[in-house]
Structures are given as structure tokens and as C-alpha cells.
Design an enzyme around this catalytic site. Structure first.
Site, short mmCIF file in Angstrom:
data_model
loop_
_atom_site.label_atom_id
_atom_site.label_comp_id
_atom_site.label_asym_id
_atom_site.label_seq_id
_atom_site.Cartn_x
_atom_site.Cartn_y
_atom_site.Cartn_z
N THR A 1 -6.58 67.14 27.21
CA THR A 1 -6.21 66.77 25.72
C THR A 1 -5.87 65.32 25.40
O THR A 1 -5.55 64.48 26.54
CB THR A 1 -4.72 67.70 25.41
OG1 THR A 1 -3.53 67.06 26.46
CG2 THR A 1 -4.73 69.17 25.74
N TYR B 1 10.89 51.02 30.72
CA TYR B 1 10.07 52.02 31.48
C TYR B 1 10.79 52.73 32.69
O TYR B 1 10.48 53.98 32.65
CB TYR B 1 8.74 51.13 31.87
CG TYR B 1 7.84 51.89 32.41
CD1 TYR B 1 7.07 52.92 32.04
CD2 TYR B 1 7.47 51.73 33.71
CE1 TYR B 1 6.04 53.76 32.63
CE2 TYR B 1 6.51 52.34 34.82
CZ TYR B 1 5.92 53.15 33.79
OH TYR B 1 4.99 54.18 34.35
N LYS C 1 11.03 56.86 33.70
CA LYS C 1 10.92 57.29 34.60
C LYS C 1 11.84 58.00 35.57
O LYS C 1 11.82 59.10 36.30
CB LYS C 1 9.73 56.54 35.14
CG LYS C 1 8.24 56.28 34.73
CD LYS C 1 7.47 57.69 34.24
CE LYS C 1 6.38 57.25 33.89
NZ LYS C 1 5.48 58.49 33.63
N SER D 1 4.95 60.59 37.63
CA SER D 1 5.89 59.41 37.44
C SER D 1 5.12 58.17 37.76
O SER D 1 4.49 57.64 37.40
CB SER D 1 7.00 59.90 38.14
OG SER D 1 8.25 59.15 38.18
N ASP E 1 -0.98 65.02 20.88
CA ASP E 1 0.08 64.13 20.89
C ASP E 1 1.58 64.90 21.48
O ASP E 1 2.02 65.69 20.89
CB ASP E 1 0.33 63.67 19.27
CG ASP E 1 1.41 62.48 19.48
OD1 ASP E 1 2.28 62.33 20.49
OD2 ASP E 1 1.38 61.63 18.41
N ASN F 1 0.84 63.98 32.28
CA ASN F 1 0.37 62.70 32.42
C ASN F 1 0.53 61.64 31.55
O ASN F 1 0.73 60.31 31.75
CB ASN F 1 -1.12 62.78 32.84
CG ASN F 1 -1.85 61.23 33.06
OD1 ASN F 1 -1.72 60.40 33.80
ND2 ASN F 1 -2.38 60.94 31.93
N THR G 1 -6.14 50.79 35.71
CA THR G 1 -6.20 51.10 34.51
C THR G 1 -6.04 50.37 33.42
O THR G 1 -5.88 49.18 33.63
CB THR G 1 -5.32 52.39 34.35
OG1 THR G 1 -4.22 52.07 34.13
CG2 THR G 1 -5.60 53.43 35.27
#
Length: 273
Positions: free
Chosen positions: A32, A145, A149, A131, A53, A80, A180
Site C-alpha cells: 500500500t 522524530y 519512535k 522503528s 494513507d 513501515n 533511501t
């Protein structure tokens, strides 16, 4: 019958690599993303795809109901989807903190609540929450951030014990820097901040180069993380946590240092800058 997995955030990076890894292992994969066009190639590889979403409860229910109707089972959920809101705590407005939590914490929580009744009915299932080492070890400039987490880690720790008696396992995967576009998205989020002028050394650190992905010399490949996600999904009696990469291992060990020692190291690093 092939086992089924629902993967969020499959448009790039870890999510895309995870979808490909599960497909290679002969799972029925529901990949997705917010825009299904971004995962059309995964459909060509045999994945079922859908718009999702993680902040949209209606879309979540639609995908979970579709899996139940088409497959009759949801064996694994891989939470994820996420992004990084970097910047000094003072410079990040509360609405951006809320958005960070909405995606990185509330999103997984929505998915967990949606799949658990189906897993509980069958008496088995696995929830893998992606995580970060930043969820165990906070550094200057990453407070928002890290907060998202850290919260996901706490949520998962409680969940793991709550669902054990129902035959369900909850697992954390904790990557360090990954090759990434995560850092590019983080740079975009950083750019919208109104700088107070009090933390220019931190901003210089970001301006001088990637520190949490992309071209970082300590970054691991997304497929390395995907392999660990698959391991966490299939291994009997899984560990509570799976760090990924040498940097992750080192960072998680560093959190055992006394707080005063860590603060001294950060202060020294700031002076060197």
C-alpha cells in the site's frame, strides 16, 4: 495457502524492498501507498496494491476488509510508513509535531487496531513495527522524530505482552541510517521551519551532509532491512527487537552510557563544529 502480509509505505525505500522480499518468499503481499501509481511495478510483480494513507481510518478499514474478504486471513502487518521531522525542538511548531505523531505513531496504532480482531479470531499473527535507533537513542536536532519512535517502541512493548496469550507476536525492527530518500524528505520538512537563530550549529550539521540516510557512509541498503523484517515475520519465538546495521548496534549500546556522559559528548561535538 500462502501467508498474507499487509505492508504500509511501499512506494519507496524499506517498504518497497520489503514488499519485494515477501513476494520472493511466496507470500500474498498487499502493498500500500498513498498513491497506488507509485507501486504499479509491485502489482506487475504479483502484489495486490491499494491506496492507503495511514492517517485515513476509512482507507485502513477498506484495505483490511478487502484482505479478509479475498484471503480470509491476515498473517502479518508491517507498519513501515513514516517520515522524519528534524529540527531543534523549539523551532518545530506544534502542528508539525502533531503531524509527525499522526503518521509515525497514530498510523501504526490505527492499523494495529484494525488487524487485531482478525488475527485474534484465528489465534495467530505477527505485527512488525519498523522503528529506528532514534527510538532508543535521541540526539540533538531529532527530538520530534525520536519522540514519535520512542512512543512507537513503548506502544509495541505493551502490545507484545497484551497479545501474547492470543497467539500474536509484536516485534520491533530498528534500522540505523538507510540508503533511501528518507533524508531528502527530512530536508524538505526542515526547510519549512522558521529558525529561531539559536541553533545554527545544528542546521550547519544538516547542511554539510546527510547524517541519517542517503549518502551516509554508515547507511545500509533497504534490502538489508527488508531481510530483517522478513526474519522478524517468520522466525518462531521472535526477539522483541531487531537492530539493523553496525551503526544501529553501536548506537543502541551507546544508550547505556550515563546521561551525563552522553551530554558531555554532545557538548564536545558541538564545540568541534
Amino acid at each position: 495457502m500462502a501467508k498474507t502480509v499487509l505492508i504500509t509505505g511501499a512506494s519507496s525505500g524499506i517498504g518497497r524492498a520489503t514488499a519485494r522480499t515477501f513476494l520472493h518468499d511466496d507470500w500474498t503481499v498487499y502493498a500500500t501507498a498513498r498513491d497506488p501509481a507509485d507501486i504499479a511495478d509491485l502489482a506487475d510483480r504479483g502484489a495486490e496494491t491499494a491506496a492507503l494513507d495511514v492517517t485515513d481510518g476509512t482507507q485502513i478499514r477498506a484495505v483490511v476488509d478487502r484482505m479478509d474478504e479475498e484471503q480470509g486471513r491476515i498473517d502479518c502487518l508491517v507498519n513501515n510508513a513514516g517520515y522524519g521531522q528534524f529540527g531543534p525542538v523549539e523551532d518545530v511548531p506544534t502542528d508539525l509535531l502533531h503531524r509527525q505523531m499522526d503518521v509515525n505513531l497514530y498510523g501504526p496504532h490505527r492499523l494495529i487496531r484494525a488487524v487485531l480482531p482478525h488475527m485474534r479470531e484465528r489465534g495467530e499473527g505477527r505485527i512488525v513495527n519498523v522503528s529506528s535507533v532514534a527510538g532508543r537513542f535521541a540526539t540533538p536536532g531529532m527530538g520530534v522524530y525520536s519522540a514519535s519512535k520512542f512512543a512507537l517502541e513503548g506502544l509495541t512493548d505493551a502490545l507484545r505482552n497484551e497479545v501474547e496469550s492470543h497467539g500474536i507476536e509484536a516485534v520491533l525492527v530498528e534500522p540505523g541510517p538507510v540508503e533511501t530518500d528518507f533524508a531528502d524528505r527530512a530536508d524538505d520538512e526542515l526547510a519549512v521551519l522558521e529558525r529561531s537563530g539559536a541553533y545554527e550549529k545544528l542546521y550547519k550539521l544538516y547542511d554539510d551532509g546527510a547524517t541519517f540516510g542517503g549518502s551516509s557512509p554508515v547507511a545500509v541498503h533497504p534490502m538489508d532491512v527488508a531481510d530483517v523484517v522478513l526474519e522478524a515475520a517468520v522466525v518462531p519465538d521472535p526477539e522483541a527487537r531487531y537492530p539493523v546495521g553496525a551503526f544501529a548496534d553501536l548506537s543502541l549500546k551507546a544508550r547505556y552510557l550515563p546521561d551525563r556522559v552522553r551530554d558531555t559528548v554532545f557538548a564536545l561535538f558541538e564545540r568541534l563544529l
